[in-house]
Design a protein around this motif. Structure first.
Motif: not given
Length: 403
Positions: A36-41, A79-86, A88-91, A117-121
């Protein structure tokens, strides 16, 4: 044709079966018999990096789950990625998770502005965003955004609880408000003013904001202290909340202070601010706080400490953010277990929206997860706590938010 030959023909045609029927497994991208592949930022860097430990602790929790056999035999690939609390980077990072990594869902992405920032996407893509790490009202709007569901108690309700406390317990209140200039800050402030009631305009004598990119909030605190306020609502993230508490103490300003739950970590906020300067601060809790000696011999907290020792040994057992990580991860595991062999995105959302009196370890006694297809707010109760110079102490009863 003999009976035996006829039966053999029917079996060959698939009309009869020689074994009992088995429910068909259903998978969407990111799910299989084994995974089960799960994404996070999250903000592993940047101005909100104090929250970075949340993603690390969640990774550790899922490692523990996998070591115990996973969820119905499937291992969680987190899979958890760094978005720097930014934002645009989260997107960018979420697009990578959805379009390249092909995750089944997004889980507990941390931050209000980043999640907005990713809500609509994610809703346009029909990818579940389960248990957002933010208390904004937007996460509880299944009619318009059926693929996003919250977990953290409402920021508006939390603010209203503080405002009502001021109205009922502080004589002749004059309130000063500090908040981050984003949707979360606006919602906390709106709730606080709502709790003050019809005299809010007269009670609030100072209302200032800061940007997440600012260096300090010292000038804002000096301005608020100069307003003559005897109440200080500190709706800031950990770094800036600590600065504000410390500065208030340095200049001798001693109002009744309220600190939002998301910044109420003893380690991340109160220790840098100074324990002596933090005495008397009030917050709202829904999780067992690791600093509170009331939980010293609590079985759930002992299990959490054992988990930390084995799977996140360099993480702090004094940091409430690590308690949050374990509790919200346990909530997701419950949803996955409840989903059975139907690991489609639609079923993940169905199960997340059908929680009934679910007891998750580390929630305060009496608090349960409850959702329906029309109610995407799992946690609706909190309890007030006051800092005594060493730890938070709960007081009063559980406070329920309106349905």
């Amino acid at each position: 044709m003999t009976f035996r030959v006829a039966v053999a023909a029917l079996i060959a045609a698939g009309i009869l079966a020689t074994t009992p029927a088995v429910a068909q497994k259903k998978y969407d991208p990111g799910a299989s018999d084994s995974e089960i592949k799960i994404g996070n930022t999250g903000p592993y860097s940047g101005p909100a990096s104090a929250f970075g430990t949340v993603g690390t602790a969640m990774s550790a929790y899922f490692k523990m789950v996998n070591d115990k056999g996973g969820v119905r035999g499937r291992k969680i690939n987190f899979i958890s990625l760094d978005d720097g609390y930014s934002p645009p980077k989260t997107v960018d990072q979420v697009r990578r998770l959805v379009e390249q990594e092909q995750v089944l869902m997004l889980f507990s992405n941390l931050g209000t502005a980043t999640s907005v920032a990713i809500h609509k996407y994610n809703n346009a893509k029909k990818v579940p965003h389960v248990f957002v790490a933010s208390g904004l009202h937007k996460w509880s709007d299944p009619q318009h955004f059926p693929w996003t569901i919250g977990w953290v108690p409402s920021y508006f309700i939390e603010g209203a609880i503080y405002g009502r406390y001021v109205r009922e317990n502080v004589p002749n209140p004059k309130a000063a408000l500090l908040s981050q200039n984003d949707d979360a800050g606006k919602e906390f402030v709106a709730g606080f003013k709502h709790g003050l009631g019809d005299k809010a305009k007269a009670i609030v004598v100072g209302d200032v904001t800061y940007e997440s990119t600012d260096g300090t909030v010292d000038s804002q605190v000096i301005m608020l202290a100069g307003s003559g306020a005897n109440v200080f609502f500190n709706a800031a993230s950990p770094k800036f909340a600590a600065q504000a508490i410390r500065k208030a103490g340095d200049i001798g300003w001693k109002p009744v202070q309220f600190l939002i739950n998301t910044a109420a970590s003893v380690q991340a906020t109160l220790q840098p601010a100074g324990f002596e300067k933090s005495i008397g601060i009030i917050t709202a809790q829904y999780l067992k706080d690791p600093s509170d000696p009331a939980w010293s011999n609590d079985p759930e907290m002992n299990a959490w400490r054992a988990f930390m020792d084995k799977y996140y040994s360099n993480g702090s057992k004094a940091d409430s953010f690590n308690v949050y990580a374990a509790a919200v991860s346990a909530s997701l595991v419950h949803v996955l277990e409840q989903s059975g062999d139907d690991l489609t995105r639609a079923n993940i959302m169905r199960q997340a929206a059908s929680l009934k009196d679910v007891r998750v370890p580390l929630l305060l006694p009496g608090i349960r997860l409850n959702t329906t297809p029309a109610d995407f707010s799992p946690i609706k109760q909190v309890q007030l706590a006051k800092f005594n110079g060493r730890n938070w102490e709960l007081f009063g009863e559980l406070i329920s938010s309106p349905k």
